[in-house]
Design a protein around this motif. Structure first.
Motif, PDB file in Angstrom:
ATOM      1  N   THR A 101     -68.128  11.914 -37.471  1.00 30.19           N
ATOM      2  CA  THR A 101     -67.990  10.795 -36.544  1.00 30.19           C
ATOM      3  C   THR A 101     -66.665  10.091 -36.808  1.00 30.19           C
ATOM      4  O   THR A 101     -66.060  10.245 -37.876  1.00 30.19           O
ATOM      5  CB  THR A 101     -69.132   9.762 -36.717  1.00 30.19           C
ATOM      6  N   GLU A 257     -70.864   2.788 -29.167  1.00 29.44           N
ATOM      7  CA  GLU A 257     -70.464   4.183 -29.006  1.00 29.44           C
ATOM      8  C   GLU A 257     -69.702   4.320 -27.692  1.00 29.44           C
ATOM      9  O   GLU A 257     -70.113   3.788 -26.660  1.00 29.44           O
ATOM     10  CB  GLU A 257     -71.680   5.108 -29.014  1.00 29.44           C
ATOM     11  N   THR A 259     -67.815   6.696 -24.606  1.00 30.34           N
ATOM     12  CA  THR A 259     -68.373   7.722 -23.720  1.00 30.34           C
ATOM     13  C   THR A 259     -68.306   9.114 -24.337  1.00 30.34           C
ATOM     14  O   THR A 259     -68.826  10.062 -23.753  1.00 30.34           O
ATOM     15  CB  THR A 259     -67.621   7.717 -22.374  1.00 30.34           C
ATOM     16  N   PRO A 261     -69.716  11.261 -27.397  1.00 29.25           N
ATOM     17  CA  PRO A 261     -70.735  11.185 -28.458  1.00 29.25           C
ATOM     18  C   PRO A 261     -70.107  11.291 -29.849  1.00 29.25           C
ATOM     19  O   PRO A 261     -69.261  12.146 -30.101  1.00 29.25           O
ATOM     20  CB  PRO A 261     -71.632  12.394 -28.162  1.00 29.25           C
ATOM     21  N   GLY A 262     -70.513  10.386 -30.728  1.00 29.24           N
ATOM     22  CA  GLY A 262     -69.999  10.398 -32.095  1.00 29.24           C
ATOM     23  C   GLY A 262     -68.715   9.633 -32.297  1.00 29.24           C
ATOM     24  O   GLY A 262     -68.254   9.479 -33.426  1.00 29.24           O
ATOM     25  N   HIS A 293     -76.865   7.774 -36.186  1.00 29.56           N
ATOM     26  CA  HIS A 293     -76.404   8.961 -35.462  1.00 29.56           C
ATOM     27  C   HIS A 293     -76.345  10.163 -36.406  1.00 29.56           C
ATOM     28  O   HIS A 293     -76.789  11.265 -36.057  1.00 29.56           O
ATOM     29  CB  HIS A 293     -75.017   8.676 -34.863  1.00 29.56           C
TER      30      HIS A 293
END
Length: 302
Positions: A101, A257, A259, A261-262, A293
């Motif tokens: 991430t 978060e 747009t 993911p991560g 996450h």
């Protein structure tokens, strides 16, 4: 591969590093050394410091706290960010790194008055003759002679805000004649804000007052606020696929978060109140969301 790489080491990035390190995650914190917080001579808005604290001291205290929990801070400038199947690649000026991430806490850069010497800028900022944040320090200019460099709706709003602290507010156009619509002009007249045409320049310090040349001659002020906007440093995240609003602020959900993911964001690079306390709160939310996450991908167990 690190669990998280934090890009930016201002109040948001350092708060996230403290949280993530205490979640026992493997993290890196990349610090380019130009946090806007470092420019604050003394903040009286930060709770817990009744006598105020300088931006440099606050950052050093936060760095020390992050170090104590094992956060790795590296003085590197990030130049590239890309999404791949297993996470992200972060390219710096001295090597590339991979992480599951990423938290973007790159903040913004104020647009300085055109033609102002950098050394003079820093001296004026240190003595309070130049200020950038009425929310932070409008209280410090009560009943002072104050100027706002700007025009249009942005300059109007800043002058109106400062009018709540002093009767003596002047709005100076940075380039030439002011460009106002009828509504802005009405509001400024109603507030009793003086209007001075530009261009302005020839800045100098006279004691702790900032003097400058305008179309109406040379003027001196106790404090001058540039209302010239700022550059939002969201390019890295946008290049990785994140959506930004028309002003350049990153679009995030309730857990910070983006747009992608991560990929998370916190601080002034996200829409909100540009305040240290707000950035730190966002960082706490983002760091906890990052931990959860990662836990969804694999169990986080001792």
């Amino acid at each position: 591969m690190d669990d998280c790489i934090i890009i930016g080491a201002g109040p948001a990035g350092l708060t996230a590093a403290i949280y993530l390190a205490r979640y026992l995650l493997s993290i890196r914190l990349f610090d380019s050394g130009d946090s806007r917080a470092a420019l604050i001579p003394c903040s009286h808005n930060h709770a817990g410091f009744p006598d105020g604290i300088s931006g440099l001291e606050l950052l050093e205290r936060m760095r020390e706290q992050a170090r104590a929990f094992g956060a790795i801070r590296e003085e590197k400038r990030v130049e590239h960010l890309a999404r791949h199947e297993a996470g992200f690649t972060v390219g710096t000026d001295s090597g590339s790194y991979r992480a599951r991430t990423v938290l973007v806490a790159t903040g913004v850069i104020n647009h300085q008055p055109p033609g102002m010497d950098e050394a003079l800028h820093d001296r004026a900022l240190a003595c309070g003759a130049l200020r950038y944040c009425p929310v932070c320090d409008g209280y410090e200019v009560i009943d002072s002679r104050v100027a706002v460099i700007g025009s249009g709706i942005h300059g109007t709003r800043e002058a109106e805000f400062l009018r709540g602290y002093t009767v003596d507010v002047t709005l100076i156009s940075p380039l030439g004649e002011h460009e106002f619509d009828a509504e802005c002009r009405r509001r400024l007249e109603q507030a009793g804000v003086a209007l001075v045409a530009g261009p302005c320049g020839g800045y100098a310090l006279d004691g702790n007052r900032l003097t400058l040349t305008t179309a109406e001659g040379r003027l001196a002020f106790d404090s001058v606020y540039p209302a010239l906007g700022s550059h939002i440093r969201s390019e890295l995240a946008v290049a990785a696929g994140a959506k930004a609003n028309p002003e350049g602020c990153l679009v995030v959900d309730d857990h910070l978060e983006t747009t992608v993911p991560g990929l998370f964001a916190a601080g002034d690079v996200v829409v909100g109140l540009d305040q240290i306390s707000h950035a730190m709160g966002q960082a706490g939310v983002a760091a906890t969301a990052i931990r959860n996450h990662l836990a969804e991908q694999r169990p986080l167990r001792r």
